[in-house]
Design a protein around this motif. Structure first.
Motif, PDB file in Angstrom:
ATOM      1  N   GLY A 185     -16.291   1.088   5.046  1.00 27.87           N
ATOM      2  CA  GLY A 185     -15.871   1.758   3.813  1.00 27.87           C
ATOM      3  C   GLY A 185     -16.070   0.896   2.590  1.00 27.87           C
ATOM      4  O   GLY A 185     -16.591   1.355   1.565  1.00 27.87           O
ATOM      5  N   VAL A 186     -15.680  -0.363   2.685  1.00 28.80           N
ATOM      6  CA  VAL A 186     -15.845  -1.273   1.549  1.00 28.80           C
ATOM      7  C   VAL A 186     -17.330  -1.496   1.272  1.00 28.80           C
ATOM      8  O   VAL A 186     -17.766  -1.461   0.110  1.00 28.80           O
ATOM      9  N   PHE A 187     -18.119  -1.701   2.318  1.00 32.00           N
ATOM     10  CA  PHE A 187     -19.555  -1.912   2.151  1.00 32.00           C
ATOM     11  C   PHE A 187     -20.216  -0.686   1.515  1.00 32.00           C
ATOM     12  O   PHE A 187     -21.044  -0.814   0.611  1.00 32.00           O
ATOM     13  N   ALA A 188     -19.868   0.525   1.981  1.00 32.41           N
ATOM     14  CA  ALA A 188     -20.440   1.748   1.424  1.00 32.41           C
ATOM     15  C   ALA A 188     -20.068   1.921  -0.039  1.00 32.41           C
ATOM     16  O   ALA A 188     -20.894   2.343  -0.857  1.00 32.41           O
ATOM     17  N   MET A 189     -18.829   1.576  -0.396  1.00 30.05           N
ATOM     18  CA  MET A 189     -18.419   1.700  -1.792  1.00 30.05           C
ATOM     19  C   MET A 189     -19.162   0.711  -2.684  1.00 30.05           C
ATOM     20  O   MET A 189     -19.594   1.065  -3.788  1.00 30.05           O
ATOM     21  N   ILE A 190     -19.316  -0.518  -2.229  1.00 29.20           N
ATOM     22  CA  ILE A 190     -20.034  -1.517  -3.023  1.00 29.20           C
ATOM     23  C   ILE A 190     -21.508  -1.110  -3.155  1.00 29.20           C
ATOM     24  O   ILE A 190     -22.072  -1.135  -4.255  1.00 29.20           O
ATOM     25  N   LEU A 191     -22.123  -0.728  -2.040  1.00 30.04           N
ATOM     26  CA  LEU A 191     -23.523  -0.316  -2.066  1.00 30.04           C
ATOM     27  C   LEU A 191     -23.703   0.917  -2.960  1.00 30.04           C
ATOM     28  O   LEU A 191     -24.656   0.993  -3.749  1.00 30.04           O
ATOM     29  N   GLY A 192     -22.800   1.860  -2.849  1.00 31.10           N
ATOM     30  CA  GLY A 192     -22.869   3.058  -3.687  1.00 31.10           C
ATOM     31  C   GLY A 192     -22.738   2.742  -5.162  1.00 31.10           C
ATOM     32  O   GLY A 192     -23.442   3.310  -6.000  1.00 31.10           O
ATOM     33  N   GLY A 193     -21.841   1.820  -5.494  1.00 34.34           N
ATOM     34  CA  GLY A 193     -21.708   1.420  -6.897  1.00 34.34           C
ATOM     35  C   GLY A 193     -22.973   0.760  -7.420  1.00 34.34           C
ATOM     36  O   GLY A 193     -23.411   1.023  -8.548  1.00 34.34           O
ATOM     37  N   LEU A 194     -23.574  -0.086  -6.594  1.00 32.50           N
ATOM     38  CA  LEU A 194     -24.827  -0.729  -7.000  1.00 32.50           C
ATOM     39  C   LEU A 194     -25.954   0.286  -7.161  1.00 32.50           C
ATOM     40  O   LEU A 194     -26.718   0.235  -8.131  1.00 32.50           O
ATOM     41  N   ILE A 216     -13.753   7.850   1.898  1.00 30.88           N
ATOM     42  CA  ILE A 216     -13.299   8.661   3.034  1.00 30.88           C
ATOM     43  C   ILE A 216     -13.036   7.779   4.252  1.00 30.88           C
ATOM     44  O   ILE A 216     -12.030   7.952   4.949  1.00 30.88           O
ATOM     45  N   LEU A 217     -13.934   6.821   4.516  1.00 30.16           N
ATOM     46  CA  LEU A 217     -13.716   5.915   5.655  1.00 30.16           C
ATOM     47  C   LEU A 217     -12.420   5.117   5.492  1.00 30.16           C
ATOM     48  O   LEU A 217     -11.664   4.937   6.447  1.00 30.16           O
ATOM     49  N   SER A 259     -10.189  -2.972  16.532  1.00 34.36           N
ATOM     50  CA  SER A 259     -11.579  -3.206  16.157  1.00 34.36           C
ATOM     51  C   SER A 259     -12.184  -1.988  15.474  1.00 34.36           C
ATOM     52  O   SER A 259     -13.010  -2.122  14.578  1.00 34.36           O
ATOM     53  N   ILE A 260     -11.765  -0.796  15.878  1.00 34.34           N
ATOM     54  CA  ILE A 260     -12.265   0.424  15.242  1.00 34.34           C
ATOM     55  C   ILE A 260     -11.773   0.493  13.800  1.00 34.34           C
ATOM     56  O   ILE A 260     -12.541   0.807  12.887  1.00 34.34           O
ATOM     57  N   LEU A 261     -10.490   0.184  13.591  1.00 34.26           N
ATOM     58  CA  LEU A 261      -9.953   0.215  12.233  1.00 34.26           C
ATOM     59  C   LEU A 261     -10.619  -0.837  11.357  1.00 34.26           C
ATOM     60  O   LEU A 261     -10.903  -0.592  10.188  1.00 34.26           O
ATOM     61  N   PHE A 262     -10.905  -2.003  11.912  1.00 39.06           N
ATOM     62  CA  PHE A 262     -11.568  -3.059  11.152  1.00 39.06           C
ATOM     63  C   PHE A 262     -12.982  -2.635  10.778  1.00 39.06           C
ATOM     64  O   PHE A 262     -13.432  -2.866   9.644  1.00 39.06           O
ATOM     65  N   ARG A 304      -5.152   6.769  10.195  1.00 42.81           N
ATOM     66  CA  ARG A 304      -5.110   6.404  11.623  1.00 42.81           C
ATOM     67  C   ARG A 304      -4.101   5.284  11.878  1.00 42.81           C
ATOM     68  O   ARG A 304      -3.368   5.312  12.847  1.00 42.81           O
ATOM     69  N   ARG A 305      -4.063   4.309  10.967  1.00 42.53           N
ATOM     70  CA  ARG A 305      -3.137   3.194  11.131  1.00 42.53           C
ATOM     71  C   ARG A 305      -1.685   3.666  11.021  1.00 42.53           C
ATOM     72  O   ARG A 305      -0.827   3.218  11.768  1.00 42.53           O
TER      73      ARG A 305
END
Length: 91
Positions: free
Chosen positions: A40-49, A75-76, A31-34, A83-84
């Protein structure tokens, strides 16, 4: 040391095999990795926007904030991958 006791990375495992311990660790960390992956994906999309909006209104501060979000998301994702793969080799 009692008979039948094994050590893995300094931890007493009792009668458990290394595979059982590794699988238990993976189940807990799943759950931590998920969360790191989604974050990470959300931050990248938000950052791009944000960066695109900053470029549209010619605001260097907004562009910089967007780029920082993209970097934080990357980074995330890298930490998640590291970690994986950290405990992937058992045996």
């Amino acid at each position: 040391m009692p008979s039948g006791t094994r050590f893995l990375a300094g931890l007493r495992l009792g009668n458990r095999t290394e595979r059982e311990v590794a699988m238990a660790t993976r189940a807990v960390d799943g759950s931590i990795l998920f969360a790191k992956k989604l974050g990470g994906v959300f931050a990248m999309i938000l950052g791009g926007l944000i960066a695109a909006i900053g470029a549209n209104v010619a605001s260097p501060v907004t562009i910089a904030i967007g780029v920082l979000f993209v970097i934080a998301g990357a980074i995330l994702l890298v930490l998640k991958i590291i970690r994986r793969n950290e405990g992937g080799q058992v045996g």
